[in-house]
Write a protein that holds these residues in place. Structure first.
Motif: not given
Lengths: 241, 344
Positions: A180-181, A208-211, B233-236
């Motif tokens: 995800p990162l 979005n590292t925090t989440s 996370l905007s991971c899609g």
């Protein structure tokens, strides 16, 4: 710069396109590919691999920047600092590290905290990856020859992983998958082989590292383990390009 | 509509017959999940699957495809190879048929997409009834039953599949099997109705969609969006697995040392920072909360305004695929300030 030369190897492993590459480019200075190099001539494009780890690296990089119209950072080390810049690499206490590693002679070594290229010179664009992807390299060259910057995906590995309809190692198995990162472009190679993403390509644009840290925390994974993993290939500051 | 029944123990024979209508693709198991795959052996087909990782969308709007080749003098040449390949999708759930019907509104309505339409024309759909699990809310979205969009639809009634024949192609499939299908009896109809009622009772998730677009209007400034934006996370993943997410991006590749190459289409997501980025560096939805909000608004409000129904089929895939457990049912019920409201 300093690195494993894996990205240069990828370039030379583009066997199917190599003849096209040498036909389209006038290669002047590429030590791994050629014994006769011109280390002084002006360059249209400089592809630079590795991180800046020594004063000699820094001087050389400055010289390359002066010679080149465009400077492209190639590989995660050049773009982000890479493994050399992982957490311990930039703790500031070089002298202690050198003494621990080399004993009394340590002080004599030319060694500086690892830096990505953008921390030293202006970088025009990045091809990330450890190593880089052949397709992105060839695509970058092709676009450059037409005067364009290449468009690479900015979204995370998860997107490509879903496009391939892989099982989700993070959700189904609770593994520490950095998908995800981490920026896509590898077509989720590792998750497709049932191996969790280690983040070797560096962070996605909008990570979005925090989440994500909270998410891993809820899975019972110690925060330090996650942070260390996330910083294996990329330290805190981004390349900003 | 013609209604027949198919003996369950003849299903494999039926599957072998429908091969003449195209390459058969059906759900198979993949490490505990399911995916539509070309069928090699009928024994590996899992018609008892809950949901596939990707919806059948992948057959009609593939994750990546080349639309055309461009070259100096030749100009733009559409790439249409492979679009005429005949396939049979065997075992599609009602929600996914409904999802394809929604995609038809987008790609076969005012803006016709020849690639999508060609693939749609060449695919036969055999639907199958399912049992809702803890993530299913298709009934709330009116997608638990479809009147159209399939050639045949099979309902388990014990020893038989109660079969709705939806199209002439479906009828051709029935005829191609010879005397395999039988007429239905009064008892079969009663059994169908009994099981249909039982399925309705099995739903554990409920969302009320009446006046939902209006509630969205009222809650435009709700704190909910900020909270979701901080989690996302905007991971899609949710967009990729969504049967109705149809956003794509189009980009030109160029062959090395030339000024020609392919123009390719790739799935995109409104959750990406680049989605609303335009020339000059302006971004209509710069912040993540605004992007999460946009996705919900497009599904539950914009789509209703455009097409008269939500752009959601209640398949539950986004709930399963979200690493940070953003749950569409929870969000909609939170917006309504209710808990799991009954949708009757």
């Amino acid at each position: 710069m300093t690195g494993c030369a894996g990205d240069q190897l990828v370039m030379l492993n583009c066997e199917d396109q190599l003849l096209d590459v040498v036909a389209a480019l006038d290669i002047r200075d590429f030590l791994m590919a050629s014994s006769g190099n011109d280390e002084e001539c002006p360059l249209d494009v400089a592809l630079v691999e590795g991180a800046v780890l020594t004063r000699r690296d820094e001087e050389k990089l400055n010289r390359v920047r002066e010679r080149a119209k465009l400077l492209v950072a190639v590989g995660t080390c050049a773009v982000w600092g890479g493994v050399a810049a992982m957490d311990g690499g930039r703790d500031g206490d070089r002298a202690r590290l050198l003494a621990e590693t080399y004993g009394p002679t340590g002080a004599a070594y030319d060694s500086t905290p690892a830096r990505a290229l953008h921390e030293v010179v202006k970088v025009d664009f990045n091809i990330s990856g450890c190593p880089i992807e052949k397709e992105q390299f060839i695509s970058a060259l092709s676009h450059l020859l037409n005067g364009n910057a290449p468009l690479f995906p900015q979204y995370p590995v998860c997107t490509e992983c879903k496009m391939r309809e892989n099982n989700c190692l993070l959700i189904e198995k609770g593994e520490v998958c950095c998908g995800p990162l981490t920026v896509a472009g590898c077509n989720a190679r590792c998750p497709a082989l049932n191996i969790a993403c280690v983040g070797c390509r560096g962070p996605a644009d909008d990570a979005n590292t925090t989440s994500a840290l909270a998410m891993f925390g809820e899975k019972g994974i110690p925060r330090d383990d996650i942070v260390r993993k996330l910083r294996t290939f990329a330290p805190m500051e981004g390349p900003g390009v | 509509m013609k209604i027949l029944k198919l003996p369950k123990n003849k299903l494999d024979f039926f599957a072998s017959v429908v091969q003449q209508f195209g390459e058969v693709h059906a759900p198979v198991e993949q490490n505990g999940q399911f995916a539509f795959q070309p069928v090699r052996r009928w024994s590996e087909v899992r018609l008892d699957y809950n949901r596939t990782i990707l919806p059948p969308k992948k057959y009609f709007l593939p994750p990546r495809e080349t639309l055309l080749q461009y070259a100096g003098d030749a100009g733009y040449v559409p790439v249409m190879e492979g679009l005429d390949k005949k396939i049979v999708l065997f075992g599609v759930h009602a929600c996914d048929v409904y999802g394809l019907n929604l995609l038809d509104l987008v790609f076969a309505g005012a803006y016709r997409d020849p690639y999508y339409q060609a693939r749609r024309r060449n695919a036969a759909i055999i639907g199958i009834e399912c049992t809702p699990d803890e993530h299913c809310f298709c009934r709330s979205m009116r997608a638990d039953f479809v009147e159209q969009g399939f050639d045949l639809f099979l309902f388990d009634i014990g020893d038989y599949y109660f079969t709705l024949v939806g199209t002439a192609l479906g009828d051709d499939m029935v005829l191609a099997t010879g005397p395999l299908f039988e007429p239905v009896s009064h008892q079969d109809v009663e059994e169908y109705k009994r099981r249909s009622a039982r399925k309705r009772e099995a739903f554990r998730l409920h969302v009320e969609i009446r006046d939902l677009p209006e509630i969205f209007e009222m809650e435009y400034s709700s704190d909910i969006w900020q909270g979701l934006g901080e989690r996302c996370l905007s991971c899609g993943s949710c967009s990729m697995v969504c049967p109705t997410c149809y956003c794509y991006e189009v980009a030109d590749e160029v062959q090395l040392g030339s000024r020609e190459g392919p123009r390719a289409r790739t799935w995109d997501s409104c959750l990406f920072a680049t989605h609303a980025l335009v020339a000059g560096g302006e971004n209509f939805r710069k912040t993540r909360p605004s992007r999460v909000k946009f996705r919900f608004y497009h599904k539950q409000r914009g789509f209703v305004a455009e097409y008269g129904r939500p752009g959601c089929v209640g398949c539950g895939r986004c709930i399963v695929a979200c690493p940070v457990k953003i749950d569409v049912v929870e969000v909609l019920n939170q917006l309504r300030s209710v808990q799991n409201v009954a949708s009757r």
